[in-house]
Design an enzyme around this catalytic site. Structure first.
Site, PDB file in Angstrom:
ATOM      1  N   ARG A 126       4.339   2.628  -5.185  1.00  0.00           N
ATOM      2  CA  ARG A 126       3.786   3.479  -6.260  1.00  0.00           C
ATOM      3  C   ARG A 126       2.391   3.002  -6.664  1.00  0.00           C
ATOM      4  NH1 ARG A 126       9.278   3.622  -7.169  1.00  0.00           N
ATOM      5  NH2 ARG A 126       9.238   1.473  -7.897  1.00  0.00           N
ATOM      6  N   MET A 127       2.242   1.717  -6.936  1.00  0.00           N
ATOM      7  CA  MET A 127       0.928   1.212  -7.363  1.00  0.00           C
ATOM      8  C   MET A 127      -0.045   1.141  -6.191  1.00  0.00           C
ATOM      9  SD  MET A 127       0.383   0.958 -10.469  1.00  0.00           S
ATOM     10  CE  MET A 127      -1.191   0.156 -10.223  1.00  0.00           C
ATOM     11  N   GLY A 177      -0.568  -8.110  -9.918  1.00  0.00           N
ATOM     12  CA  GLY A 177       0.078  -7.250 -10.915  1.00  0.00           C
ATOM     13  C   GLY A 177       1.586  -7.346 -10.838  1.00  0.00           C
ATOM     14  N   THR A 236       5.335  -8.191 -11.188  1.00  0.00           N
ATOM     15  CA  THR A 236       6.085  -8.795 -12.301  1.00  0.00           C
ATOM     16  C   THR A 236       7.412  -9.352 -11.779  1.00  0.00           C
ATOM     17  OG1 THR A 236       7.069  -6.655 -12.827  1.00  0.00           O
ATOM     18  CG2 THR A 236       5.040  -7.259 -14.003  1.00  0.00           C
ATOM     19  N   LYS A 292      12.637   0.785 -11.410  1.00  0.00           N
ATOM     20  CA  LYS A 292      12.114  -0.563 -11.724  1.00  0.00           C
ATOM     21  C   LYS A 292      13.218  -1.602 -11.513  1.00  0.00           C
ATOM     22  CE  LYS A 292       9.439  -3.237 -15.061  1.00  0.00           C
ATOM     23  NZ  LYS A 292       8.570  -3.779 -14.008  1.00  0.00           N
ATOM     24  N   ALA A 309       0.809  -1.229   0.000  1.00  0.00           N
ATOM     25  CA  ALA A 309       0.000   0.000   0.000  1.00  0.00           C
ATOM     26  C   ALA A 309       0.844   1.281   0.000  1.00  0.00           C
ATOM     27  CB  ALA A 309      -0.951   0.003   1.193  1.00  0.00           C
ATOM     28  N   GLY A 332       7.239  -7.122 -17.280  1.00  0.00           N
ATOM     29  CA  GLY A 332       6.160  -8.109 -17.415  1.00  0.00           C
ATOM     30  C   GLY A 332       5.376  -7.886 -18.701  1.00  0.00           C
ATOM     31  N   ASP A 358      -2.316   5.607   8.631  1.00  0.00           N
ATOM     32  CA  ASP A 358      -3.559   5.572   7.850  1.00  0.00           C
ATOM     33  C   ASP A 358      -3.200   5.680   6.348  1.00  0.00           C
ATOM     34  OD1 ASP A 358      -6.782   6.295   8.171  1.00  0.00           O
ATOM     35  OD2 ASP A 358      -5.818   7.151   6.378  1.00  0.00           O
ATOM     36  N   HIS A 417      11.318   2.013 -18.849  1.00  0.00           N
ATOM     37  CA  HIS A 417      10.659   2.297 -17.565  1.00  0.00           C
ATOM     38  C   HIS A 417      11.536   3.220 -16.708  1.00  0.00           C
ATOM     39  CE1 HIS A 417       8.155  -1.224 -18.560  1.00  0.00           C
ATOM     40  NE2 HIS A 417       7.280  -0.717 -17.718  1.00  0.00           N
TER      41      HIS A 417
HETATM   42  N1  LIG Z   1       0.694  -5.486 -13.914  1.00  0.00           N
HETATM   43  C1  LIG Z   1       0.682  -4.158 -14.010  1.00  0.00           C
HETATM   44  O1  LIG Z   1      -0.176  -3.548 -14.671  1.00  0.00           O
HETATM   45  C2  LIG Z   1       1.729  -3.389 -13.275  1.00  0.00           C
HETATM   46  C3  LIG Z   1       2.656  -4.060 -12.560  1.00  0.00           C
HETATM   47  N2  LIG Z   1       3.557  -3.389 -11.788  1.00  0.00           N
HETATM   48  C4  LIG Z   1       4.408  -4.222 -10.967  1.00  0.00           C
HETATM   49  O2  LIG Z   1       3.953  -4.107  -9.616  1.00  0.00           O
HETATM   50  C5  LIG Z   1       5.055  -4.263  -8.741  1.00  0.00           C
HETATM   51  C6  LIG Z   1       5.139  -3.074  -7.805  1.00  0.00           C
HETATM   52  O3  LIG Z   1       5.423  -1.918  -8.547  1.00  0.00           O
HETATM   53  P1  LIG Z   1       5.585  -0.500  -7.829  1.00  0.00           P
HETATM   54  O4  LIG Z   1       4.360  -0.172  -7.071  1.00  0.00           O
HETATM   55  O5  LIG Z   1       6.082   0.432  -8.855  1.00  0.00           O
HETATM   56  O6  LIG Z   1       6.781  -0.840  -6.821  1.00  0.00           O
HETATM   57  P2  LIG Z   1       7.082  -0.202  -5.372  1.00  0.00           P
HETATM   58  O7  LIG Z   1       8.450  -0.667  -5.004  1.00  0.00           O
HETATM   59  O8  LIG Z   1       6.812   1.252  -5.406  1.00  0.00           O
HETATM   60  O9  LIG Z   1       5.979  -0.866  -4.424  1.00  0.00           O
HETATM   61  C7  LIG Z   1       6.030  -2.198  -3.992  1.00  0.00           C
HETATM   62  C8  LIG Z   1       5.511  -2.212  -2.578  1.00  0.00           C
HETATM   63  O10 LIG Z   1       5.449  -3.570  -2.134  1.00  0.00           O
HETATM   64  C9  LIG Z   1       6.117  -3.664  -0.867  1.00  0.00           C
HETATM   65  N3  LIG Z   1       6.756  -4.969  -0.695  1.00  0.00           N
HETATM   66  C10 LIG Z   1       7.663  -5.555  -1.503  1.00  0.00           C
HETATM   67  N4  LIG Z   1       8.062  -6.732  -0.981  1.00  0.00           N
HETATM   68  C11 LIG Z   1       7.391  -6.881   0.181  1.00  0.00           C
HETATM   69  C12 LIG Z   1       7.386  -7.881   1.176  1.00  0.00           C
HETATM   70  N5  LIG Z   1       8.166  -8.978   1.072  1.00  0.00           N
HETATM   71  N6  LIG Z   1       6.569  -7.728   2.232  1.00  0.00           N
HETATM   72  C13 LIG Z   1       5.785  -6.624   2.338  1.00  0.00           C
HETATM   73  N7  LIG Z   1       5.755  -5.614   1.434  1.00  0.00           N
HETATM   74  C14 LIG Z   1       6.554  -5.754   0.371  1.00  0.00           C
HETATM   75  C15 LIG Z   1       7.192  -2.587  -0.939  1.00  0.00           C
HETATM   76  O11 LIG Z   1       7.661  -2.276   0.344  1.00  0.00           O
HETATM   77  P3  LIG Z   1       9.171  -1.675   0.491  1.00  0.00           P
HETATM   78  O12 LIG Z   1       9.130  -0.344  -0.177  1.00  0.00           O
HETATM   79  O13 LIG Z   1       9.382  -1.635   1.956  1.00  0.00           O
HETATM   80  O14 LIG Z   1      10.069  -2.641  -0.225  1.00  0.00           O
HETATM   81  C16 LIG Z   1       6.434  -1.460  -1.618  1.00  0.00           C
HETATM   82  O15 LIG Z   1       5.674  -0.714  -0.714  1.00  0.00           O
HETATM   83  C17 LIG Z   1       6.275  -4.465  -9.627  1.00  0.00           C
HETATM   84  O16 LIG Z   1       6.501  -5.842  -9.801  1.00  0.00           O
HETATM   85  C18 LIG Z   1       5.852  -3.834 -10.939  1.00  0.00           C
HETATM   86  O17 LIG Z   1       6.546  -4.312 -12.040  1.00  0.00           O
HETATM   87  C19 LIG Z   1       3.577  -2.038 -11.728  1.00  0.00           C
HETATM   88  C20 LIG Z   1       2.694  -1.304 -12.456  1.00  0.00           C
HETATM   89  C21 LIG Z   1       1.687  -1.918 -13.299  1.00  0.00           C
HETATM   90  O1  LIG Z   2       7.267  -1.496 -12.770  1.00  0.00           O
HETATM   91  C1  LIG Z   2       6.475  -0.762 -13.404  1.00  0.00           C
HETATM   92  O2  LIG Z   2       6.397   0.440 -13.192  1.00  0.00           O
HETATM   93  C2  LIG Z   2       5.614  -1.382 -14.413  1.00  0.00           C
HETATM   94  N1  LIG Z   2       5.593  -2.673 -14.468  1.00  0.00           N
HETATM   95  C3  LIG Z   2       4.829  -3.476 -15.343  1.00  0.00           C
HETATM   96  C4  LIG Z   2       5.744  -4.280 -16.234  1.00  0.00           C
HETATM   97  O3  LIG Z   2       6.723  -4.852 -15.731  1.00  0.00           O
HETATM   98  O4  LIG Z   2       5.473  -4.362 -17.432  1.00  0.00           O
HETATM   99  C5  LIG Z   2       3.738  -2.716 -16.046  1.00  0.00           C
HETATM  100  C6  LIG Z   2       4.060  -1.299 -16.381  1.00  0.00           C
HETATM  101  O5  LIG Z   2       4.778  -1.250 -17.557  1.00  0.00           O
HETATM  102  C7  LIG Z   2       4.723  -0.548 -15.235  1.00  0.00           C
END
Ligand SMILES: NC(=O)C1=CN([C@@H]2O[C@H](COP(=O)(O)OP(=O)(O)OC[C@H]3O[C@@H](n4cnc5c(N)ncnc54)[C@H](OP(=O)(O)O)[C@@H]3O)[C@@H](O)[C@H]2O)C=CC1
Ligand SMILES: O=C(O)C1=N[C@H](C(=O)O)C[C@H](O)C1
Length: 271
Positions: free
Chosen positions: A14-15, A100, A102, A161, A11, A167, A46, A157
């Site tokens: 970024r996503m 989501g 990857t 990343k 939470a 993915g 919160d 990206h």
């Molecule tokens: N399928 C789709 O459409 C998309 C997929 N993605 C994918 O989603 C994933 C997340 O992307 P993004 O939001 O940019 O990444 P971020 O690093 O911003 O967010 C990931 C979050 O997950 C938490 N997290 C990771 N590992 C754990 C764990 N073991 N236990 C608890 N919390 C954990 C991280 O915590 P901490 O910061 O403490 O590590 C962080 O808050 C990536 O794999 C990305 O490629 C992204 C965008 C679109």
């Molecule tokens: O990590 C990202 O940011 C994104 N990850 C996904 C991917 O690995 O394709 C989707 C999107 O392109 C953003």
């Protein structure tokens, strides 16, 4: 029908933040849980306050079992190791899992597939409508053109990343492979460097660029003799992924156990 009860994994990411922001604007869903990494500064905060939109009453927790027990669907954009751990938990509790994340290995994917025997799972490397439609077009183009047209997939990206190829690039590669009737694993060219020799006919190539704040750009290049087709998608904001994930959560409600993807959700499977 009651609102669908959602929990957001990652939470504070970024996503995750984008989902916390988007859920209140989405009809039929309600945020009931938010998960963060144990020991991180976001625990107990919160989730609405964290994104600057005022308190929403859902504090970020480090207790996946407690959070999963009170939701219908877990929406997970986190990391492969976390997603794999939550996959087992969802199967155990009968909670649908929208994935989501990857960068999952073949072994990770087997764990997810095993969980999907017990519960409905939607997994996609890209939740946007545009990319999933692009995949349909790529499959058609690859089928029509055949292996004489070289397929190369280029993605860019943001600098933060952590996995490559993206993915989405892999999803588009799978689409091209399906179109050609081949196995992507046996026909991939990844990470070329040095004296590579000439390109192998029939391979699907991948190239990854990283930099700045690029949300996600993907181009599938089909290069023939004397001409070239380029099919491009550019993500301009993360809301497209969040809205796709929420559509998946609403779609998956009441579905039987199984492994679904965004083409199923968007009704693009038969195209
Ligand atoms: N399928 C789709 O459409 C998309 C997929 N993605 C994918 O989603 C994933 C997340 O992307 P993004 O939001 O940019 O990444 P971020 O690093 O911003 O967010 C990931 C979050 O997950 C938490 N997290 C990771 N590992 C754990 C764990 N073991 N236990 C608890 N919390 C954990 C991280 O915590 P901490 O910061 O403490 O590590 C962080 O808050 C990536 O794999 C990305 O490629 C992204 C965008 C679109
Ligand atoms: O990590 C990202 O940011 C994104 N990850 C996904 C991917 O690995 O394709 C989707 C999107 O392109 C953003």
């Amino acid at each position: 029908m009651n609102d669908l009860r959602l929990a957001v994994v990652g939470a504070a990411g970024r996503m995750g933040r984008m989902l916390v922001q988007t859920i209140p604007d989405t009809l039929g869903v309600r945020l009931v849980g938010a998960l963060g990494r144990a020991g991180s500064g976001c625990i107990g905060v919160d989730s609405g306050t964290l994104i600057g939109s005022g308190p929403n009453g859902v504090a970020i927790s480090d207790d996946p079992a407690a959070v999963a027990a009170q939701c219908d669907v877990l929406i997970d954009f986190s990391s492969p190791e976390n997603t794999v751990a939550l996959s087992g938990l969802c199967a155990q509790l009968g909670v649908a899992h929208v994935i989501g994340t990857t960068g999952l290995s073949a072994q990770d994917l087997e764990v997810v597939a095993e969980a999907s025997r017990k519960v409905a799972v939607v997994r996609s490397g890209n939740m946007s409508l545009g990319v999933n439609l692009l995949a349909v077009l790529v499959e058609k183009a690859a089928r029509a053109l055949g292996p004489a047209w070289d397929a190369e997939i280029v993605e860019m990206h943001h600098a933060k990343k952590v996995d490559a190829p993206s993915g989405t690039a892999l999803l588009l590669g799978e689409a091209a492979a399906r179109g050609r009737g081949i196995d992507l694993g046996e026909h991939s060219a990844r990470g070329r460097d040095g004296l590579t020799g000439p390109r192998k006919t029939g391979d699907i190539g991948f190239a990854s660029l990283r930099g700045g704040t690029v949300v996600g750009d993907h181009t599938v290049i089909l290069a023939g003799a004397g001409e070239r087709i380029e099919l491009t998608h550019r993500a301009e904001e993360r809301g497209i992924f969040a809205r796709g994930a929420l559509a998946a959560a609403l779609w998956v409600r009441g579905r039987p156990p199984g492994l679904y993807n965004m083409q199923d959700v968007l009704g693009l499977s038969g195209d």
